[in-house]
Design a protein around this motif. Structure first.
Motif, short mmCIF file in Angstrom:
data_model
loop_
_atom_site.label_atom_id
_atom_site.label_comp_id
_atom_site.label_asym_id
_atom_site.label_seq_id
_atom_site.Cartn_x
_atom_site.Cartn_y
_atom_site.Cartn_z
N SER A 159 0.80 -1.22 0.00
CA SER A 159 0.00 0.00 0.00
C SER A 159 0.83 1.27 0.00
CB SER A 159 -0.93 0.02 1.22
OG SER A 159 -0.18 0.15 2.43
N HIS A 160 2.16 1.15 0.12
CA HIS A 160 2.95 2.38 0.25
C HIS A 160 4.39 2.11 -0.18
CE1 HIS A 160 3.73 6.42 1.70
NE2 HIS A 160 4.78 5.98 2.37
N ALA A 161 4.87 2.87 -1.18
CA ALA A 161 6.22 2.68 -1.73
C ALA A 161 6.42 1.23 -2.17
CB ALA A 161 7.29 3.08 -0.70
N ASP A 162 5.37 0.62 -2.66
CA ASP A 162 5.35 -0.79 -3.03
C ASP A 162 5.62 -0.96 -4.52
OD1 ASP A 162 3.04 0.48 -3.78
OD2 ASP A 162 1.70 -1.16 -3.22
N ASP A 163 5.28 -2.12 -5.04
CA ASP A 163 5.45 -2.40 -6.46
C ASP A 163 4.65 -1.40 -7.30
OD1 ASP A 163 5.85 -3.57 -8.93
OD2 ASP A 163 4.86 -5.46 -8.45
N GLY A 190 9.99 -3.79 2.52
CA GLY A 190 8.66 -3.28 2.82
C GLY A 190 7.84 -4.20 3.69
N ALA A 191 8.51 -4.95 4.56
CA ALA A 191 7.79 -5.83 5.47
C ALA A 191 7.13 -5.01 6.57
CB ALA A 191 8.74 -6.85 6.08
N THR A 215 6.33 -0.26 10.23
CA THR A 215 7.31 -0.50 9.17
C THR A 215 8.73 -0.27 9.67
OG1 THR A 215 7.38 1.78 8.37
CG2 THR A 215 5.61 0.39 7.54
N THR A 216 9.70 -0.67 8.84
CA THR A 216 11.11 -0.41 9.16
C THR A 216 11.61 0.87 8.52
OG1 THR A 216 11.77 -1.80 7.28
CG2 THR A 216 11.64 -2.85 9.45
N GLY A 221 5.00 -3.16 1.50
CA GLY A 221 4.96 -3.91 0.24
C GLY A 221 6.32 -3.90 -0.42
N ASP A 222 6.67 -5.02 -1.03
CA ASP A 222 7.99 -5.18 -1.65
C ASP A 222 8.07 -4.40 -2.96
OD1 ASP A 222 10.47 -5.99 -2.46
OD2 ASP A 222 9.96 -8.12 -2.67
#
Length: 267
Positions: A159-163, A190-191, A215-216, A221-222
């Protein structure tokens, strides 16, 4: 000059043109993992809205694209540097003021194109519908406007900075997507941390998630499967669908029941 962009029009053009619909992109300024810029939501929503307005204009719609609002609700990113917050109550006040300007200009319809998941603007439509003569419409471009696109492009979940967002930025602004020396993305996987409460996991109870705990590096999302090719197709699919909506909203005739069907109630 692009005659649908208010930022490029002069006083002569605006006083001689009656616009049936205004379109307002609304983004956010926030971190997007380690590889995308803080302005990601703004680049995306403004580009999508611009192409949609161009297509609708070419089809005969009298539409005007307003400058985008670059600040969104960031209360859950408070601990992330320079996540620039605009409270929902402030967003309501901004929207109310803009509706006043549109009313003064004789623009009777406004479509908000939202590019940030933290902007929950439906409440503003409910509050303002009795306070302004402007008909308000809302589109989250990542919502139903993107239905089918993720499946067609096999985009990884997130949902964020993902694929999805990374592919779109690879298409729109590849110069702003940061890579390592070997060409890989400068991003983590994105775990996200699992929610401890079962009722929240099941959706029975809702919360606003603290992004620094979830998040880290703010990614959900990956992003590593992303590609510019997927981004280009996603951009086309979403903006084509949005263009159809823009044209419909601008061209629909005004009736006493608008936006409902103008049919007499059966006895």
């Amino acid at each position: 000059m692009s005659p649908w962009r208010l930022s490029e029009l002069t006083y002569q053009e605006t006083r001689e043109t009656r616009f049936d619909l205004a379109v307002l992109p609304w983004g956010a300024t926030e971190p997007h993992n380690l590889h995308l810029p803080h302005g990601t939501d703004n680049y995306q929503v403004e580009a999508l809205a611009d192409r949609a307005c161009r297509i609708a204009h070419e089809r005969g719609a009298n539409v005007v694209l307003l400058p985008g609002v670059p600040f969104g609700t960031q209360t859950n990113m408070k601990r992330c540097p320079l996540a620039l917050n605009m409270h929902p109550s402030t967003q309501l006040a901004v929207l109310r003021d803009l509706c006043g300007s549109l009313t003064d200009a004789g623009v009777e319809r406004l479509l908000i194109v939202n590019g940030h998941g933290g902007n929950n603007l439906k409440f503003a439509l409910r509050e303002l519908m009795e306070q302004t003569p402007v008909h308000l419409f809302l589109c989250d471009w990542f919502g139903p406007a993107a239905d089918g696109a993720r499946e067609e492009l096999n985009l990884a979940p997130g949902s964020h900075a993902d694929d999805t967002e990374t592919s779109l930025m690879m298409h729109l602004r590849p110069d702003l997507v940061v890579r390592n020396d070997d060409g890989s993305l400068r991003a983590d996987a994105g775990a996200t941390r699992e929610i401890a409460l079962q009722s929240v996991r099941d959706g029975v109870v809702q919360i606003s998630r603290r992004w620094d705990l979830l998040t880290t590096a703010t990614g959900d999302g990956d992003p590593h499967p992303a590609s510019a090719e997927k981004g280009a197709r996603l951009f086309e699919l979403v903006s084509d669908r949005l263009a159809k909506a823009v044209h419909e909203l601008a061209a629909a005739p005004e009736t006493a029941a608008f936006p409902f069907a103008d049919e007499e109630t059966a006895d």
